[in-house]
Design a protein around this motif. Structure first.
Motif, PDB file in Angstrom:
ATOM      1  N   TYR A 239      -8.547  12.428  -1.648  1.00 30.85           N
ATOM      2  CA  TYR A 239      -8.177  10.971  -1.413  1.00 30.85           C
ATOM      3  C   TYR A 239      -8.521  10.584  -3.078  1.00 30.85           C
ATOM      4  CZ  TYR A 239     -11.153   6.591  -2.255  1.00 30.85           C
ATOM      5  OH  TYR A 239     -11.353   5.613  -2.681  1.00 30.85           O
ATOM      6  N   MET A 240      -8.667  11.707  -3.989  1.00 26.90           N
ATOM      7  CA  MET A 240      -8.735  10.896  -5.552  1.00 26.90           C
ATOM      8  C   MET A 240      -6.990  11.137  -6.370  1.00 26.90           C
ATOM      9  SD  MET A 240     -11.281   9.999  -6.454  1.00 26.90           S
ATOM     10  CE  MET A 240     -10.865   9.938  -7.943  1.00 26.90           C
ATOM     11  N   ALA A 241      -5.973  12.791  -5.521  1.00 29.36           N
ATOM     12  CA  ALA A 241      -4.820  12.530  -5.973  1.00 29.36           C
ATOM     13  C   ALA A 241      -4.258  11.174  -5.323  1.00 29.36           C
ATOM     14  CB  ALA A 241      -4.375  13.636  -5.157  1.00 29.36           C
ATOM     15  N   SER A 242      -4.504  11.587  -4.199  1.00 27.04           N
ATOM     16  CA  SER A 242      -3.555  10.146  -3.210  1.00 27.04           C
ATOM     17  C   SER A 242      -3.657   8.943  -4.126  1.00 27.04           C
ATOM     18  CB  SER A 242      -3.954   9.523  -1.782  1.00 27.04           C
ATOM     19  OG  SER A 242      -3.610  11.055  -0.944  1.00 27.04           O
ATOM     20  N   LYS A 243      -5.365   8.259  -4.437  1.00 32.96           N
ATOM     21  CA  LYS A 243      -5.466   7.388  -5.346  1.00 32.96           C
ATOM     22  C   LYS A 243      -4.624   7.522  -6.560  1.00 32.96           C
ATOM     23  CE  LYS A 243      -8.645   4.409  -3.006  1.00 32.96           C
ATOM     24  NZ  LYS A 243      -8.625   3.332  -2.615  1.00 32.96           N
ATOM     25  N   ALA A 244      -4.280   8.043  -6.972  1.00 32.49           N
ATOM     26  CA  ALA A 244      -3.737   8.286  -8.476  1.00 32.49           C
ATOM     27  C   ALA A 244      -2.463   8.090  -8.166  1.00 32.49           C
ATOM     28  CB  ALA A 244      -4.094   9.547  -9.124  1.00 32.49           C
ATOM     29  N   LEU A 245      -1.878   8.463  -7.124  1.00 30.26           N
ATOM     30  CA  LEU A 245      -0.496   8.385  -6.785  1.00 30.26           C
ATOM     31  C   LEU A 245       0.405   7.131  -6.497  1.00 30.26           C
ATOM     32  CD1 LEU A 245       0.365  12.091  -6.176  1.00 30.26           C
ATOM     33  CD2 LEU A 245       0.559  11.011  -8.562  1.00 30.26           C
ATOM     34  N   ILE A 258      -0.937   0.685   1.510  1.00 35.59           N
ATOM     35  CA  ILE A 258      -1.986   1.924   1.902  1.00 35.59           C
ATOM     36  C   ILE A 258      -3.193   1.795   2.159  1.00 35.59           C
ATOM     37  CG2 ILE A 258      -1.321   4.320   1.458  1.00 35.59           C
ATOM     38  CD1 ILE A 258       0.782   4.056   0.051  1.00 35.59           C
ATOM     39  N   SER A 259      -3.419   2.349   2.849  1.00 38.28           N
ATOM     40  CA  SER A 259      -5.460   1.943   2.655  1.00 38.28           C
ATOM     41  C   SER A 259      -5.893   3.250   3.653  1.00 38.28           C
ATOM     42  CB  SER A 259      -5.981   1.044   3.410  1.00 38.28           C
ATOM     43  OG  SER A 259      -5.417   0.933   4.801  1.00 38.28           O
ATOM     44  N   GLU A 260      -7.237   4.132   3.427  1.00 34.45           N
ATOM     45  CA  GLU A 260      -7.760   4.877   3.849  1.00 34.45           C
ATOM     46  C   GLU A 260      -9.033   4.310   4.634  1.00 34.45           C
ATOM     47  OE1 GLU A 260      -9.195   4.458   0.320  1.00 34.45           O
ATOM     48  OE2 GLU A 260      -6.978   5.025  -0.389  1.00 34.45           O
ATOM     49  N   ALA A 261      -9.481   5.304   4.959  1.00 36.09           N
ATOM     50  CA  ALA A 261     -11.244   5.683   5.964  1.00 36.09           C
ATOM     51  C   ALA A 261     -11.641   6.759   6.169  1.00 36.09           C
ATOM     52  CB  ALA A 261     -11.289   4.545   7.160  1.00 36.09           C
ATOM     53  N   ILE A 262     -12.602   7.466   5.726  1.00 39.36           N
ATOM     54  CA  ILE A 262     -13.310   8.594   4.977  1.00 39.36           C
ATOM     55  C   ILE A 262     -13.829   8.753   7.159  1.00 39.36           C
ATOM     56  CG2 ILE A 262     -14.387  10.516   5.257  1.00 39.36           C
ATOM     57  CD1 ILE A 262     -14.017   9.503   2.200  1.00 39.36           C
ATOM     58  N   LEU A 263     -12.601   9.261   8.249  1.00 41.50           N
ATOM     59  CA  LEU A 263     -13.722   9.471   9.689  1.00 41.50           C
ATOM     60  C   LEU A 263     -14.853  10.854   9.629  1.00 41.50           C
ATOM     61  CD1 LEU A 263     -11.008   9.307  11.781  1.00 41.50           C
ATOM     62  CD2 LEU A 263     -12.261   7.312  11.110  1.00 41.50           C
ATOM     63  N   GLN A 281      -8.592   9.486   7.098  1.00 46.01           N
ATOM     64  CA  GLN A 281      -7.158   8.661   7.864  1.00 46.01           C
ATOM     65  C   GLN A 281      -6.174   7.656   7.041  1.00 46.01           C
ATOM     66  OE1 GLN A 281      -8.488   6.019  11.239  1.00 46.01           O
ATOM     67  NE2 GLN A 281      -6.779   4.662  11.305  1.00 46.01           N
ATOM     68  N   TYR A 282      -5.085   7.916   7.083  1.00 45.55           N
ATOM     69  CA  TYR A 282      -4.790   6.586   5.830  1.00 45.55           C
ATOM     70  C   TYR A 282      -3.938   5.282   7.322  1.00 45.55           C
ATOM     71  CZ  TYR A 282      -5.506   9.687   1.791  1.00 45.55           C
ATOM     72  OH  TYR A 282      -5.634  10.175   0.788  1.00 45.55           O
ATOM     73  N   MET A 283      -3.519   4.174   6.521  1.00 43.48           N
ATOM     74  CA  MET A 283      -2.321   3.599   7.281  1.00 43.48           C
ATOM     75  C   MET A 283      -1.583   3.228   6.348  1.00 43.48           C
ATOM     76  SD  MET A 283      -1.662   1.257  10.014  1.00 43.48           S
ATOM     77  CE  MET A 283      -3.063   0.752  10.712  1.00 43.48           C
ATOM     78  N   ILE A 284      -0.780   3.216   6.564  1.00 45.32           N
ATOM     79  CA  ILE A 284       0.676   2.734   5.563  1.00 45.32           C
ATOM     80  C   ILE A 284       1.173   1.506   6.253  1.00 45.32           C
ATOM     81  CG2 ILE A 284       2.673   3.209   4.645  1.00 45.32           C
ATOM     82  CD1 ILE A 284       1.922   6.640   5.334  1.00 45.32           C
ATOM     83  N   ARG A 285       1.468   0.755   5.486  1.00 45.59           N
ATOM     84  CA  ARG A 285       2.345  -0.784   6.075  1.00 45.59           C
ATOM     85  C   ARG A 285       2.977  -1.172   5.538  1.00 45.59           C
ATOM     86  NH1 ARG A 285      -3.115  -1.608   5.778  1.00 45.59           N
ATOM     87  NH2 ARG A 285      -4.592  -1.532   7.662  1.00 45.59           N
ATOM     88  N   VAL A 286       4.147  -0.765   6.040  1.00 44.75           N
ATOM     89  CA  VAL A 286       5.754  -1.589   5.298  1.00 44.75           C
ATOM     90  C   VAL A 286       7.077  -1.721   5.706  1.00 44.75           C
ATOM     91  CG1 VAL A 286       5.784   0.894   3.467  1.00 44.75           C
ATOM     92  CG2 VAL A 286       6.020   1.269   5.839  1.00 44.75           C
ATOM     93  N   PRO A 287       8.115  -2.579   4.927  1.00 44.47           N
ATOM     94  CA  PRO A 287       8.980  -2.817   5.775  1.00 44.47           C
ATOM     95  C   PRO A 287       9.445  -2.089   6.526  1.00 44.47           C
ATOM     96  CG  PRO A 287       8.702  -3.934   3.106  1.00 44.47           C
ATOM     97  CD  PRO A 287       7.877  -2.574   3.502  1.00 44.47           C
ATOM     98  N   THR A 288       9.876  -1.196   6.124  1.00 45.74           N
ATOM     99  CA  THR A 288      11.134  -0.435   6.957  1.00 45.74           C
ATOM    100  C   THR A 288      10.673   0.995   7.089  1.00 45.74           C
ATOM    101  OG1 THR A 288      11.923   0.783   5.158  1.00 45.74           O
ATOM    102  CG2 THR A 288      12.650  -1.243   4.901  1.00 45.74           C
TER     103      THR A 288
END
Length: 524
Positions: A239-245, A258-263, A281-288
């Motif tokens: 969680y922290m590494a992905s937030k930082a990057l 990019i958003s996340e939820a702890i299940l 869980q991660y949700m990635i919303r991107v154009p391509t």
């Protein structure tokens, strides 16, 4: 000018409007969330069977999905669909004050978009189309799919990969308005983008390997595992590494999120045992798709590092891989012409009185016209497109996210929007989320959207069934844009290469010895 069949459909909808209102409230009150829409799906299946449709339950291997058909002889097949999933943490009653539905806390599910109105509007359009086909002996087939878990982009990539959108003359996709300028219009060129969602599962199944008895553990064997970090530590490191990057995962353009939820966290008591299982869980919303793949690669590295650091192992499980949308101007024109014939929704004095009461109860000031002006105006797809493009770089073809896009690669697809009630702010501030949620459940405020959308769906569907020239134009454009249709040189194949992710600990309602409750204990 409307055809006789279209007039029949409009009259049908005027006649069943009270039923549509009651049905909308029924789904609203169910408030079931992604992959757990048991009552909602069962309600649709029962209703469709009563209306003479044959229904495949659990379509695509998804327990809360379905696929219904009704045919009136050889002819084109037109597709429509319902969504019915709600959102955790948004439980709101259909009242003018902040208040969860009876017996529940605010943590339970509630309709935000609202999919309760989305699904019933599409169902109303379906039933009116069927009635017109019967009365005027219009040949063809209606296909109506039940689409669970849209909020995690769940069912449509799976349905697409399994062929449920194949063979359609056209697909009609409706969504309540959610952002300007997409209010009472149809999408033109800029359709929604790609979305990837995945669950990283961290497992600590060999904690005894973290230390050795010879290192001075006071109690040998299993109790030496007390020093193992465990799955919670792996998850938090991830969680922290992905937030930082996060800011470094993609270029600073292109409208992505990019958003996340702890299940799941823990799976151990407060005893001296390390947590054995944790999931995020991660949700990635991107154009391509390329951008989605790039973010996935970063998250995979982070997960591997977090697991190695904490002495755990990790698994990646797909929730969704949906494609960016494909435009079809012919279909957009059909949908917008239908919407123009119906006209925008209108809110009466009762709705306005209710809206003013909500304004005050939300800490604002009642205004003479409580609704924003755009709700009762039409805007052409071309004009809406021009406004939408002002904030997007020229190279960005797709924007925002929704999984209707997977349908657009299998059939000519129209995506149109009808205004849902939204309040004007006297001081320019934002209202709390319960306000929009309540407006989506109160019949006087949500019914105008439902009936307007249902009529638009019916008119568009009948246009496809009756007008071969319009139908051919939509299909010709689809074939051109895909470089030959399904399988063509410019066609993007389904990305779904995973089973429906139905066995995770998704938020849901549970029945206990204490009665029915949300799996996070309610405040009630």
């Amino acid at each position: 000018m409307t055809t006789s069949a279209q007039e029949t459909a409009l009259a049908c909808l005027d006649g069943i409007q009270p039923l549509l209102s009651a049905w909308t409230r029924t789904i609203f009150d169910f408030g079931e969330t992604a992959w757990r829409e048991y009552q909602s799906a069962a309600w649709y299946v029962d209703r469709l069977k009563r209306e003479g449709f044959s229904v495949e339950e659990g379509s695509g291997g998804m327990p809360t999905a379905f696929c219904a058909h009704w045919t009136n002889g050889a002819g084109p097949t037109v597709g429509m669909y319902a969504e019915y999933d709600a959102v955790p943490g948004n439980c709101q009653d259909a009242v003018t004050v902040r208040q969860p539905r009876p017996g529940l806390g605010a943590e339970a599910g509630g309709h935000t978009d609202p999919h309760s109105g989305l699904g019933i509007a599409s169902l109303g359009g379906l039933l009116a189309t069927k009635a017109a086909m019967q009365r005027h002996d219009i040949q063809g087939t209606l296909r109506f799919t039940g689409e669970p878990a849209e909020k995690v982009r769940g069912s449509k990539p799976i349905h697409a990969a399994k062929g449920y959108y194949d063979g359609l003359a056209g697909m009609i996709s409706f969504h309540p308005f959610y952002m300007l300028p997409l209010c009472n219009t149809a999408r033109w060129d800029t359709h929604c983008g790609a979305a990837y969602a995945m669950i990283y599962r961290f497992v600590c199944d060999e904690p005894e390997n973290w230390v050795r008895a010879s290192d001075g553990a006071p109690i040998p064997q299993a109790h030496s595992a007390v020093r193992a970090p465990g799955a919670n530590d792996a998850l938090m490191t991830m969680y922290m590494a992905s937030k930082a990057l996060r800011d470094s995962m993609l270029p600073h353009q292109g409208g992505w999120s990019i958003s996340e939820a702890i299940l799941t966290a823990g799976q151990a008591t407060a005893d001296n045992l390390p947590a054995g299982l944790a999931e995020i869980q991660y949700m990635i919303r991107v154009p391509t798709i390329g951008m989605a793949e790039q973010v996935t690669a970063v998250l995979d590295r982070n997960a591997a590092a977090a697991a190695a650091i904490s002495g755990c192992r990790y698994e990646r499980h797909w929730v969704s891989k949906s494609r960016p949308g494909l435009a079809n101007h012919a279909m957009a024109g059909i949908a917008y012409e239908a919407l123009s014939t119906v006209g925008p929704p209108r809110w009466d004095q009762l709705a306005r009185t209710i809206a003013r009461e909500i304004q005050v109860n939300a800490g604002g000031t009642a205004t003479e016209n409580p609704f924003i002006d755009e709700l009762e105006r039409l805007i052409s797809p071309q004009e809406a497109e021009a406004i939408l493009r002002r904030d997007l770089p020229p190279s960005q073809v797709n924007s925002t996210s929704d999984d209707y896009t997977d349908m657009s690669w299998h059939a000519p697809t129209a995506r149109f929007y009808v205004a849902r009630p939204a309040l004007r702010s006297a001081n320019g501030g934002a209202y709390p989320s319960w306000v929009m949620n309540a407006l989506g459940g109160i019949p006087a405020t949500i019914d105008p959207m439902v009936i307007c959308a249902a009529k638009t769906v019916a008119l568009a569907a009948l246009r496809l069934l009756e007008d071969q020239t319009a139908r051919d134009a939509a299909m010709d454009e689809f074939i051109t844009r895909t470089g030959g249709g399904v399988g063509g040189s410019n066609w993007i194949a389904p990305l779904c290469d995973y089973d429906p992710p139905i066995n995770f600990r998704w938020p849901e309602y549970v029945t206990t010895a204490r009665g029915r409750d949300w799996w996070i204990p309610s405040n009630a």
